[in-house]
Design an enzyme around this catalytic site. Sequence first.
Site, PDB file in Angstrom:
ATOM      1  N   HIS A   1     -54.738 -23.230 -23.919  1.00  0.00           N
ATOM      2  CA  HIS A   1     -53.867 -22.703 -24.967  1.00  0.00           C
ATOM      3  C   HIS A   1     -52.337 -22.977 -24.872  1.00  0.00           C
ATOM      4  CE1 HIS A   1     -56.804 -19.029 -23.995  1.00  0.00           C
ATOM      5  NE2 HIS A   1     -57.286 -19.893 -24.969  1.00  0.00           N
TER       6      HIS A   1
ATOM      7  N   CYS B   1     -38.513 -29.854 -38.518  1.00  0.00           N
ATOM      8  CA  CYS B   1     -38.403 -31.276 -38.378  1.00  0.00           C
ATOM      9  C   CYS B   1     -39.267 -31.840 -37.197  1.00  0.00           C
ATOM     10  CB  CYS B   1     -36.876 -31.928 -38.148  1.00  0.00           C
ATOM     11  SG  CYS B   1     -36.174 -31.440 -36.701  1.00  0.00           S
TER      12      CYS B   1
ATOM     13  N   SER C   1     -62.455 -13.956 -16.797  1.00  0.00           N
ATOM     14  CA  SER C   1     -63.586 -12.753 -16.981  1.00  0.00           C
ATOM     15  C   SER C   1     -64.689 -13.198 -17.955  1.00  0.00           C
ATOM     16  CB  SER C   1     -63.092 -11.433 -17.326  1.00  0.00           C
ATOM     17  OG  SER C   1     -62.512 -11.721 -18.603  1.00  0.00           O
TER      18      SER C   1
ATOM     19  N   ALA D   1     -58.929 -15.344  -5.834  1.00  0.00           N
ATOM     20  CA  ALA D   1     -58.957 -16.904  -5.877  1.00  0.00           C
ATOM     21  C   ALA D   1     -58.035 -17.329  -4.779  1.00  0.00           C
ATOM     22  CB  ALA D   1     -58.437 -17.296  -7.273  1.00  0.00           C
TER      23      ALA D   1
END
Length: 248
Positions: free
Chosen positions: A119, A130, A193, A235
């Site tokens: 992402h 520009c 998930s 985690a």
Amino acid sequence: METALHTAAGLLRRSRTILALTGAGISVASGIPDFRSPGGLWERHDPMEVATAEALARNPGRVWAFLRDTLAVLGRARPNAAHAALARLEAAGRLSAVVTQNIDGLHQAAGSRNVVEFHGGLRRFFCMGCGRDHDPAAAARLGPDEIPWRCEDCGAVVRPDIVFFGEPIPLDALRKSGQLALAADCIVVAGTSGEVAPASLLPREVKARGGIVVEINPMESAYKGLADVSIAAAAEIALPALADLVLS
Ligand code: ZN
């Protein structure tokens, strides 16, 4: 958890090429609440009003108010033991790469070198007029009167290189993650998930070719049934313990 950890470590030790897939859950212990959870950014901002390309065109000031809030939260965040464990496995030659859905840059901050950001990230800003690159450090210093951030050259709005809702995943990230999944015979999924495609498809690809799926999540996820081992723990607890076992 102990049994699952030892089973997972055994599977990892027998694997040739291990890939990691991470999501929001891995950064919660770093002080970044999941956007979707209580206390998360979506409690203060409506994603459809602040995180779409359409919103950026229609109301860049509002989008930038959200970005300032996000940059403040992320600016205080530091990598935790889970990020460090993945960096350690990579440095030891036991992990090929990390594919992440996060935009916080914490894997890189922890020392991971091969990171694919599905992402995008907040480390690159560019002018929508520009194309000129803008300094991410300057973005973090913008005051409330200085948004939306405008390009000094052409006056157009400057945006971060992140994927807003409705925008496609960068082709480069798709291509790289596809190659990594193809080369992997084991994938460790942590803090996600499994509900957001196409990242959620990577474990299925590894599994479809006979590979191993190890899942780390304190909550039940969409990977139940797919995972060979599920470690029901956070985690930042499970990954360092797993890395210790694999590298011992
Ligand atoms: Zn410009």
